[in-house]
Design a protein around this motif. Sequence first.
Motif, PDB file in Angstrom:
ATOM      1  N   LEU A 129       7.907   5.385  -0.915  1.00  0.00           N
ATOM      2  CA  LEU A 129       8.647   4.354  -1.645  1.00  0.00           C
ATOM      3  C   LEU A 129       9.793   3.795  -0.808  1.00  0.00           C
ATOM      4  O   LEU A 129      10.023   2.579  -0.777  1.00  0.00           O
ATOM      5  N   LEU A 130      10.525   4.671  -0.116  1.00  0.00           N
ATOM      6  CA  LEU A 130      11.588   4.196   0.770  1.00  0.00           C
ATOM      7  C   LEU A 130      11.020   3.418   1.949  1.00  0.00           C
ATOM      8  O   LEU A 130      11.583   2.409   2.374  1.00  0.00           O
ATOM      9  N   ALA A 131       9.883   3.888   2.467  1.00  0.00           N
ATOM     10  CA  ALA A 131       9.238   3.172   3.566  1.00  0.00           C
ATOM     11  C   ALA A 131       8.801   1.785   3.112  1.00  0.00           C
ATOM     12  O   ALA A 131       8.971   0.803   3.840  1.00  0.00           O
ATOM     13  N   ALA A 132       8.256   1.684   1.912  1.00  0.00           N
ATOM     14  CA  ALA A 132       7.822   0.384   1.388  1.00  0.00           C
ATOM     15  C   ALA A 132       9.003  -0.566   1.248  1.00  0.00           C
ATOM     16  O   ALA A 132       8.916  -1.746   1.615  1.00  0.00           O
ATOM     17  N   ARG A 133      10.105  -0.057   0.752  1.00  0.00           N
ATOM     18  CA  ARG A 133      11.299  -0.904   0.611  1.00  0.00           C
ATOM     19  C   ARG A 133      11.795  -1.376   1.978  1.00  0.00           C
ATOM     20  O   ARG A 133      12.171  -2.528   2.153  1.00  0.00           O
ATOM     21  N   GLY A 134      11.793  -0.465   2.943  1.00  0.00           N
ATOM     22  CA  GLY A 134      12.206  -0.842   4.290  1.00  0.00           C
ATOM     23  C   GLY A 134      11.266  -1.844   4.935  1.00  0.00           C
ATOM     24  O   GLY A 134      11.700  -2.772   5.615  1.00  0.00           O
ATOM     25  N   LEU A 135       9.965  -1.666   4.719  1.00  0.00           N
ATOM     26  CA  LEU A 135       8.996  -2.617   5.273  1.00  0.00           C
ATOM     27  C   LEU A 135       9.179  -4.002   4.665  1.00  0.00           C
ATOM     28  O   LEU A 135       9.097  -5.008   5.369  1.00  0.00           O
ATOM     29  N   LEU A 136       9.416  -4.061   3.367  1.00  0.00           N
ATOM     30  CA  LEU A 136       9.654  -5.359   2.727  1.00  0.00           C
ATOM     31  C   LEU A 136      10.919  -6.018   3.255  1.00  0.00           C
ATOM     32  O   LEU A 136      11.013  -7.239   3.318  1.00  0.00           O
TER      33      LEU A 136
ATOM     34  N   LEU B 296       0.827  -1.212   0.000  1.00  0.00           N
ATOM     35  CA  LEU B 296       0.000   0.000   0.000  1.00  0.00           C
ATOM     36  C   LEU B 296       0.859   1.259   0.000  1.00  0.00           C
ATOM     37  O   LEU B 296       0.548   2.235  -0.688  1.00  0.00           O
ATOM     38  N   ALA B 297       1.961   1.238   0.743  1.00  0.00           N
ATOM     39  CA  ALA B 297       2.871   2.390   0.743  1.00  0.00           C
ATOM     40  C   ALA B 297       3.488   2.575  -0.641  1.00  0.00           C
ATOM     41  O   ALA B 297       3.603   3.704  -1.140  1.00  0.00           O
ATOM     42  N   ALA B 298       3.875   1.466  -1.266  1.00  0.00           N
ATOM     43  CA  ALA B 298       4.440   1.548  -2.617  1.00  0.00           C
ATOM     44  C   ALA B 298       3.402   2.066  -3.604  1.00  0.00           C
ATOM     45  O   ALA B 298       3.727   2.860  -4.496  1.00  0.00           O
ATOM     46  N   LEU B 299       2.160   1.639  -3.452  1.00  0.00           N
ATOM     47  CA  LEU B 299       1.081   2.110  -4.320  1.00  0.00           C
ATOM     48  C   LEU B 299       0.903   3.623  -4.187  1.00  0.00           C
ATOM     49  O   LEU B 299       0.769   4.334  -5.195  1.00  0.00           O
ATOM     50  N   GLU B 300       0.938   4.116  -2.963  1.00  0.00           N
ATOM     51  CA  GLU B 300       0.830   5.565  -2.756  1.00  0.00           C
ATOM     52  C   GLU B 300       2.020   6.294  -3.368  1.00  0.00           C
ATOM     53  O   GLU B 300       1.857   7.351  -3.985  1.00  0.00           O
ATOM     54  N   GLY B 301       3.201   5.750  -3.200  1.00  0.00           N
ATOM     55  CA  GLY B 301       4.386   6.362  -3.787  1.00  0.00           C
ATOM     56  C   GLY B 301       4.314   6.404  -5.304  1.00  0.00           C
ATOM     57  O   GLY B 301       4.627   7.424  -5.926  1.00  0.00           O
ATOM     58  N   LEU B 302       3.881   5.308  -5.898  1.00  0.00           N
ATOM     59  CA  LEU B 302       3.749   5.271  -7.359  1.00  0.00           C
ATOM     60  C   LEU B 302       2.675   6.245  -7.846  1.00  0.00           C
ATOM     61  O   LEU B 302       2.841   6.886  -8.887  1.00  0.00           O
TER      62      LEU B 302
END
Length: 149
Positions: free
Chosen positions: A71-78, A26-32
């Motif tokens: 996007l950075l948060a999504a990468r860190g969460l993954l 969801l964070a990546a979706l918002e970033g995109l």
Amino acid sequence: MSSEQTPTTEETTGPRPRRLTYAALLAALEGLALVVGGVWILVLGLTGHPDDRQQAVTGGITLVVLALLPLLAARGLLGCRSWSRGPAVITQLLALPVAYNLLQADSMAIPAGIALAVVAVTSLVLLVNPETTRALGIRGPGNPGNLEK
């Protein structure tokens, strides 16, 4: 190297919980979405006839730069990095007033406001979930962890 500096690996924490994966997606979706919106505004500002070209270009660049946070948060969460929950929560908290403003509009922005509100609230619920917190290695207040006396 202290425990805070030790990289988190799947061998030490177990498999990544689905809730954490969903929050990252969801964070990546918002970033995109921010990148797409920023590029769209930038292109329209450069090729179209905006009222203020400088404002359109600045707005587009700002949205693209703001996309870095989720996007950075999504990468860190993954990657199950504990630092990533803070930026992810901040992103969702910032999305709520934007969703509210979109809901106040009398236009096609209302469905976007509903979608943004649902994504933000869902992400917040996933991010504060105890399973997610454990997977990220975040200790709550009054829980010092495994400190020796």
